[in-house]
Design a protein around this motif. Structure first.
Motif, mmCIF file in Angstrom:
data_model
loop_
_atom_site.group_PDB
_atom_site.id
_atom_site.type_symbol
_atom_site.label_atom_id
_atom_site.label_comp_id
_atom_site.label_asym_id
_atom_site.label_seq_id
_atom_site.Cartn_x
_atom_site.Cartn_y
_atom_site.Cartn_z
ATOM 1 N N TRP A 1 8.109 8.858 -12.962
ATOM 2 C CA TRP A 1 7.711 8.523 -11.592
ATOM 3 C C TRP A 1 8.738 7.594 -10.957
ATOM 4 N N HIS A 2 9.063 7.884 -9.713
ATOM 5 C CA HIS A 2 10.033 7.049 -8.991
ATOM 6 C C HIS A 2 9.834 7.238 -7.498
ATOM 7 N N LEU A 3 9.887 6.127 -6.762
ATOM 8 C CA LEU A 3 9.869 6.160 -5.308
ATOM 9 C C LEU A 3 10.984 5.249 -4.793
ATOM 10 N N PRO A 4 11.538 5.553 -3.627
ATOM 11 C CA PRO A 4 12.540 4.653 -3.039
ATOM 12 C C PRO A 4 11.940 3.275 -2.763
ATOM 13 N N PRO A 5 12.793 2.247 -2.609
ATOM 14 C CA PRO A 5 12.286 0.880 -2.393
ATOM 15 C C PRO A 5 11.441 0.713 -1.134
ATOM 16 N N ASP A 6 11.612 1.598 -0.149
ATOM 17 C CA ASP A 6 10.854 1.473 1.092
ATOM 18 C C ASP A 6 9.636 2.397 1.127
ATOM 19 N N GLN A 7 9.228 2.898 -0.034
ATOM 20 C CA GLN A 7 8.012 3.705 -0.123
ATOM 21 C C GLN A 7 7.157 3.188 -1.272
ATOM 22 N N PHE A 8 5.816 3.226 -1.062
ATOM 23 C CA PHE A 8 4.894 2.743 -2.081
ATOM 24 C C PHE A 8 3.745 3.728 -2.238
ATOM 25 N N SER A 9 3.234 3.822 -3.454
ATOM 26 C CA SER A 9 2.083 4.674 -3.720
ATOM 27 C C SER A 9 0.846 4.072 -3.060
ATOM 28 N N ASN A 10 -0.042 4.949 -2.554
ATOM 29 C CA ASN A 10 -1.298 4.453 -1.988
ATOM 30 C C ASN A 10 -2.329 4.158 -3.075
ATOM 31 N N ARG A 11 -1.975 4.431 -4.315
ATOM 32 C CA ARG A 11 -2.845 4.083 -5.454
ATOM 33 C C ARG A 11 -2.352 2.757 -6.030
ATOM 34 N N ALA A 12 -2.852 1.690 -5.467
ATOM 35 C CA ALA A 12 -2.440 0.350 -5.880
ATOM 36 C C ALA A 12 -3.676 -0.464 -6.236
ATOM 37 N N SER A 13 -3.495 -1.398 -7.148
ATOM 38 C CA SER A 13 -4.615 -2.215 -7.623
ATOM 39 C C SER A 13 -4.249 -3.683 -7.590
ATOM 40 N N SER A 14 -5.287 -4.499 -7.428
ATOM 41 C CA SER A 14 -5.141 -5.950 -7.437
ATOM 42 C C SER A 14 -5.503 -6.440 -8.829
ATOM 43 N N LEU A 15 -4.495 -6.780 -9.641
ATOM 44 C CA LEU A 15 -4.729 -7.193 -11.023
ATOM 45 C C LEU A 15 -4.956 -8.695 -11.107
ATOM 46 N N THR A 16 -6.004 -9.081 -11.806
ATOM 47 C CA THR A 16 -6.309 -10.495 -11.985
ATOM 48 C C THR A 16 -5.358 -11.118 -13.009
ATOM 49 N N PRO A 17 -5.249 -12.454 -13.027
ATOM 50 C CA PRO A 17 -4.436 -13.107 -14.056
ATOM 51 C C PRO A 17 -4.855 -12.726 -15.476
ATOM 52 N N SER A 18 -6.150 -12.503 -15.691
ATOM 53 C CA SER A 18 -6.630 -12.114 -17.015
ATOM 54 C C SER A 18 -6.085 -10.745 -17.411
ATOM 55 N N SER A 19 -6.065 -9.808 -16.472
ATOM 56 C CA SER A 19 -5.540 -8.467 -16.755
ATOM 57 C C SER A 19 -4.045 -8.511 -17.043
ATOM 58 N N VAL A 20 -3.299 -9.278 -16.238
ATOM 59 C CA VAL A 20 -1.853 -9.386 -16.447
ATOM 60 C C VAL A 20 -1.561 -10.036 -17.797
ATOM 61 N N SER A 21 -2.360 -11.024 -18.173
ATOM 62 C CA SER A 21 -2.176 -11.679 -19.466
ATOM 63 C C SER A 21 -2.378 -10.696 -20.617
ATOM 64 N N PHE A 22 -3.402 -9.880 -20.531
ATOM 65 C CA PHE A 22 -3.668 -8.875 -21.570
ATOM 66 C C PHE A 22 -2.523 -7.875 -21.669
ATOM 67 N N LEU A 23 -2.045 -7.393 -20.517
ATOM 68 C CA LEU A 23 -0.927 -6.448 -20.513
ATOM 69 C C LEU A 23 0.341 -7.090 -21.064
ATOM 70 N N SER A 24 0.518 -8.373 -20.844
ATOM 71 C CA SER A 24 1.675 -9.080 -21.401
ATOM 72 C C SER A 24 1.577 -9.182 -22.914
ATOM 73 N N GLN A 25 0.379 -9.458 -23.411
ATOM 74 C CA GLN A 25 0.178 -9.613 -24.853
ATOM 75 C C GLN A 25 0.527 -8.347 -25.622
ATOM 76 N N ILE A 26 0.307 -7.183 -25.028
ATOM 77 C CA ILE A 26 0.575 -5.925 -25.742
ATOM 78 C C ILE A 26 1.939 -5.343 -25.368
ATOM 79 N N GLY A 27 2.764 -6.148 -24.672
ATOM 80 C CA GLY A 27 4.136 -5.757 -24.404
ATOM 81 C C GLY A 27 4.354 -4.804 -23.254
ATOM 82 N N VAL A 28 3.363 -4.677 -22.369
ATOM 83 C CA VAL A 28 3.468 -3.718 -21.258
ATOM 84 C C VAL A 28 4.048 -4.367 -20.003
#
Length: 490
Positions: free
Chosen positions: A84-111
């Motif tokens: 998947w790739h989009l130019p810098p001036d285009q964004f997917s309309n499927r976007a989510s607001s990730l909480t600090p807890s979610s980002v922390s979990f994704l960091s722990q598993i190396g994502v």
């Protein structure tokens, strides 16, 4: 004893420790006949979205579960997700607001380190107000951690697949649809393995997968949940969520992009409208409204749609209702009404004006409340939308799914470390007990907020306005609300 023989014996001993006692004898009976041995997986996950991919990545990342035999079944072409790739001036309309807890979990598993951060936008400020009383508002600010981080779902999915590719291989069945799920074969002789309690997944290709634990990360109409016979409770809201990617006017502030990112949400009687910052003066629109108004918004030309979005954050509900029935001329109507009512452009109160809409980004989906009666059954576990569907007004959908996955992974780790069967309902109850009530509270809060702000009865509007103003002035109450929304446990 040779080193190779010692390794073989050690491997067999490990398999005996992690398998139920009744399984050990019958499994050895198959050692002389590879053709008769069923293709059994410890965990089969149906659904390769963010929740399903996070589950497999987390299991592979944990020393306790790294050697489990895992399989993923996904109906979409995962090669497209990997590339998947989009130019810098285009964004997917499927976007989510990730909480600090979610980002922390994704960091722990190396994502998280593999996510393209140039397309990610943390925001530290949020303003929410009543569409029928603009003086009734609440503002949140947090320097560290941020309130949430906006991330495109395809950006996250690509990082998950990349991380999964770095770990010991899983069996991935992409572009494969589930043809049927049924109970496994029963014992036919003394030497046979009785697999009647194991779910058997038949793919559209004809391949069969037997699972000690079958995980449904397969969405609202989950085949896994249907097979398990787990009912759901809930209702349709009679509302659609309109999403899209907007270009905003440049900010008047000279602060850095992260500092000035503000999330805005206004509760209108027909549903809340939210504008969530993306990098470089772009933003994600999430507008909950009636199906008729959603259909009308999707038919508008770009400049008229932009005018409607700007009006929704600036004009009274009466003005907005009038503009919503127009077929064209929304820009002129907005300008005239803004001049008459004296709208003040203040970035601390309302978002910067939208000046464009990304072509092809406007879409809509029906809003529902759903909660499964249970997230587990014998050899079955449900995560994400297969277990629950929540109103998007709090931006908690994906966060709830990731929280499900984190809890289920901990349960599987505990089971393996204690020599249990990963599909045993007694062990799975740990996951169900931890997540079901927690999610039920979040579902209840969002449902009641939707109903509270849909009301236009004068006395109720006054009461809710007073309540919001009081909460805004009570620091500890605001702090508690922000921690709950951010998944921060104290």
């Amino acid at each position: 004893m040779t080193s190779s023989r010692a390794s073989l014996l050690a491997s067999q001993a490990y398999q005996n420790l992690r398998s139920p006692r009744w399984l050990r004898y019958t499994a050895r009976a198959y050692a002389s006949s590879a053709r008769q041995r069923p293709d059994i997986y410890d965990v089969v996950c149906v659904g390769g979205g963010p929740a399903g991919l996070t589950l497999l990545t987390a299991l592979r990342s944990s020393p306790s579960t790294a050697n489990l035999k895992l399989a993923l079944v996904e109906s979409q072409d995962l090669h497209l997700a990997r590339t998947w790739h989009l130019p810098p001036d285009q964004f997917s309309n499927r976007a989510s607001s990730l909480t600090p807890s979610s980002v922390s979990f994704l960091s722990q598993i190396g994502v998280w380190p593999l996510v393209d951060t140039s397309r990610v936008q943390p925001y530290h400020h949020m303003r929410v107000w009543d569409g029928l009383d603009s003086s009734s508002a609440i503002s949140f600010s947090s320097s560290s951690p941020c309130i949430a981080t906006m991330t495109e779902n395809p950006n996250l999915q690509r990082a998950l697949l990349q991380r999964l590719g770095e770990l010991p291989a899983c069996s991935i069945f992409g572009s494969a649809k589930v043809a049927s799920i049924e109970a496994g074969p029963s014992e036919s002789s003394r030497e046979s393995l009785d697999l009647s309690s194991y779910p058997s997944v038949t793919l559209s290709s004809g391949e069969k997968l037997l699972a000690r634990l079958l995980v449904g990360a397969d969405g609202l109409n989950s085949p896994v949940r249907t097979f398990a016979g787990i009912p759901t409770r809930g209702w349709d809201y009679g509302r659609h969520g309109v999403v899209g990617t907007l270009k905003l006017a440049p900010s008047k502030f000279s602060r850095g992009p992260s500092d000035m990112a503000i999330a805005y949400q206004r509760f209108l009687p027909s549903g809340p409208i939210a504008l969530l910052a993306l990098p470089d003066d772009y933003a994600t629109l999430v507008w909950s409204t009636t199906p008729e108004k959603a259909a009308k918004l999707k038919t508008l030309e770009g400049e008229d749609l932009v005018a409607m979005v700007n009006a929704a954050f600036r004009l009274s509900n009466v003005d907005l209702e009038y503009m919503s029935v127009l077929d064209t001329g929304h820009i002129e109507e907005l300008n005239w009404r803004s001049n008459v009512t004296g709208v003040e452009e203040d970035e601390a109160r309302i978002p910067r004006k939208a000046i464009g809409v990304q072509a092809g980004s406007i879409a809509s989906f029906p809003l529902r409340y759903r909660q499964a009666d249970s997230y587990i059954s014998s050899r079955i576990a449900l995560v994400g939308d297969a277990a629950h569907s929540v109103h998007p007004l709090a931006g908690q959908g994906l966060n709830m799914g990731l929280s499900d996955v984190q809890s289920l992974v901990k349960t599987i780790q505990y089971t393996v470390e204690h020599g249990g069967d990963v599909g045993d309902e007694m062990y799975l109850e740990r996951y169900n007990g931890e997540t079901w009530m927690q999610n039920n509270r979040m579902l209840g809060v969002t449902d009641k907020l939707h109903k509270l702000y849909a009301a236009e009865w004068g006395p109720l509007v006054g009461i809710r306005s007073l309540g919001l103003k009081m909460v805004d002035k009570i620091g500890p109450a605001k702090g508690w609300l922000m921690k709950q929304a951010g998944g921060i446990v104290t």
